[in-house]
Design a protein around this motif. Structure first.
Motif, PDB file in Angstrom:
ATOM      1  N   GLN A 257       3.042  12.153   4.785  1.00 64.21           N
ATOM      2  CA  GLN A 257       2.667  13.559   4.607  1.00 64.21           C
ATOM      3  C   GLN A 257       1.955  14.110   5.842  1.00 64.21           C
ATOM      4  O   GLN A 257       2.076  15.307   6.143  1.00 64.21           O
TER       5      GLN A 257
ATOM      6  N   GLN B 278       0.842  -1.211   0.000  1.00 63.43           N
ATOM      7  CA  GLN B 278       0.000   0.000   0.000  1.00 63.43           C
ATOM      8  C   GLN B 278       0.876   1.259   0.000  1.00 63.43           C
ATOM      9  O   GLN B 278       0.851   2.048   0.951  1.00 63.43           O
ATOM     10  N   PRO B 279       1.639   1.500  -1.058  1.00 65.54           N
ATOM     11  CA  PRO B 279       2.531   2.670  -1.059  1.00 65.54           C
ATOM     12  C   PRO B 279       1.782   3.993  -0.976  1.00 65.54           C
ATOM     13  O   PRO B 279       2.296   4.958  -0.404  1.00 65.54           O
ATOM     14  N   ALA B 280       0.578   4.061  -1.522  1.00 62.55           N
ATOM     15  CA  ALA B 280      -0.171   5.324  -1.467  1.00 62.55           C
ATOM     16  C   ALA B 280      -0.567   5.662  -0.030  1.00 62.55           C
ATOM     17  O   ALA B 280      -0.484   6.828   0.391  1.00 62.55           O
ATOM     18  N   ILE B 281      -0.981   4.654   0.732  1.00 63.36           N
ATOM     19  CA  ILE B 281      -1.341   4.896   2.137  1.00 63.36           C
ATOM     20  C   ILE B 281      -0.106   5.273   2.938  1.00 63.36           C
ATOM     21  O   ILE B 281      -0.153   6.153   3.808  1.00 63.36           O
TER      22      ILE B 281
ATOM     23  N   GLU C 245       2.554   6.835   1.818  1.00 55.17           N
ATOM     24  CA  GLU C 245       2.902   8.221   1.490  1.00 55.17           C
ATOM     25  C   GLU C 245       1.938   9.195   2.156  1.00 55.17           C
ATOM     26  O   GLU C 245       2.351  10.266   2.624  1.00 55.17           O
ATOM     27  N   TRP C 246       0.670   8.856   2.229  1.00 52.51           N
ATOM     28  CA  TRP C 246      -0.310   9.685   2.934  1.00 52.51           C
ATOM     29  C   TRP C 246       0.076   9.830   4.402  1.00 52.51           C
ATOM     30  O   TRP C 246       0.020  10.924   4.973  1.00 52.51           O
TER      31      TRP C 246
END
Length: 425
Positions: A164, A155-158, A160-161
């Motif tokens: 951030q 889950q790279p998007a999670i 990165e979220w």
């Protein structure tokens, strides 16, 4: 300074209120995947910590102060009694409220929480690193603290979220929260938590893991344990369905008398069916409860106060080392130092700790007692001085105390600053 918190509501206006608290470095969005189900039964109140998620950057000095701001926010909205679930520092806030304001908390869920978070030294050093390097070191290492390796890879998007969220936190408020966690310790008070309590922890949590969860369960009367497979510290993000299921079960039902077994949790990731048991309200918007708040503890005596302040300033490792080497010949001297220097002078309100550190560093250079300079350089960093400010103190000392003395002090301080401010690999 505002005494309230940034918040949002989800769910019907006439439903009982369930308050949900975030972890350090996150925002209320860490609970997004629980909201669709929880808001069917409760009016869910989420809040951000100061300086998190765009909230005003008015730092709070302690977990109790965060709890007071939360209550002030709820008071302004007419919410007097509520269920509470919180993750990590959010759990600490809930436990503190259950101790100091038991008539306000109807039921409690402590997620990835602990009666004491690591050691005070660890959190104070984290504050030193952020003060020196900003939040990037904390953002870079957040995925390994918060998620299992498999989840982070898938889950790279999670991930990165999550990174951030840390990067956009106000550094001063993050440091203040670290100081609050460094001082938080309710191990001796767990037996006074008298509300129905669920302790929920990821089976692979390396921050506040199953051992800390079992300490909570052992200390809180009739508390129940839920171990979530396939989850690390941010279990609500990593295993949302399992966490939602557990929270629905806890806040909707009364516990049985037999609390010896943990709640079984299957390692599923699909949304569970709605619970078949009848909904039982645990919170309501009502007139102010007339029950008195918990009585504040009796102030420590000078020795106990001195021990507390000495540990906060110099660190547990330093104080433990001093105590370990004390014997019948030196123990009276150590008691004198603790009671007089730390319990009286360092505890006075006339100067803040930053100023006392400046004076102490200068006095050590002037007197040539450099054997104490390393410990007090670490203390100065913990007390809020930056490496640049320590440099200015030593430069000023060079003018009035002598260049050789200041030169030796620079060598000692430089080594300590490199040790204390180097971010984790």
């Amino acid at each position: 300074m505002p005494q309230t918190l940034q918040y949002r509501f989800d769910g019907p206006e006439d439903a009982p209120v369930l308050v949900i608290g975030p972890s350090l470095g996150t925002t209320w969005h860490m609970w997004d995947r629980q909201i669709p189900e929880l808001s069917q039964h409760w009016r869910v109140f989420r809040y951000d910590l100061p300086g998190h998620g765009g909230a005003p950057a008015h730092a709070a000095a302690s977990v109790a102060e965060l709890g007071d701001r939360l209550l002030a926010t709820l008071d302004g909205l007419g919410v007097q009694r509520f269920g509470y679930a919180g993750c990590s520092i959010g759990g600490a806030i809930g436990a503190d409220l259950a101790l100091r304001h038991p008539h306000r908390v109807a039921s409690l869920a402590l997620v990835a929480s602990s009666p004491r978070f690591g050691t005070a030294d660890e959190f104070r050093q984290r504050g030193v690193i952020v003060r020196t390097n900003g939040l990037e070191p904390m953002a870079r290492t957040a995925p390994e603290r918060w998620f299992t390796p498999g989840f982070a890879a898938a889950q790279p998007a999670i991930v990165e979220w999550a990174v951030q969220m840390v990067r956009t936190t106000d550094p001063g408020c993050y440091i203040a929260a670290c100081e609050a966690l460094a001082a938080f310790d309710i191990r001796g008070a767990l037996g006074r938590i008298g509300v129905p309590t669920l302790v929920l922890v990821g089976a692979e949590d390396q921050v506040t893991g199953p051992a800390e969860a079992r300490t909570l369960v052992a200390g809180i009367p009739d508390a129940r344990l839920a171990l979530v497979p396939g989850a690390s510290h941010l279990a609500p993000v990593e295993q949302p369905a399992a966490v939602s299921d557990l929270l629905l079960m806890h806040f909707s039902t009364a516990w049985q008398q037999d609390t010896s077994a943990a709640i079984p949790v299957l390692p599923h990731v699909t949304a569970p069916a709605a619970p078949s048991v009848p909904f039982v309200p645990v919170a309501e918007i009502a007139p102010a409860d007339a029950a008195p708040d918990a009585v504040a503890p009796t102030p420590d005596d000078r020795y106990e106060q001195g021990t507390k302040v000495r540990r906060e300033v110099l660190g547990d490792a330093h104080v433990d080392a001093v105590n370990d080497t004390a014997d019948a010949f030196t123990e009276d001297f150590q008691e004198l130092v603790t009671r007089y220097a730390w319990g009286e002078v360092w505890s006075r309100d006339g100067l803040d700790r930053r100023t006392r550190s400046v004076i102490t560093l200068t006095a050590l250079v002037a007197s040539g007692h450099l054997e104490g300079l390393a410990a007090h350089t670490r203390a100065a960093l913990r007390n809020g001085l930056t490496p640049a400010e320590i440099k200015e103190v030593l430069l000023q000392s060079a003018v009035y105390c002598g260049i050789p003395a200041a030169g030796a002090a620079f060598a000692v301080a430089q080594k300590v600053i490199q040790e204390e401010t180097t971010p984790p690999a």
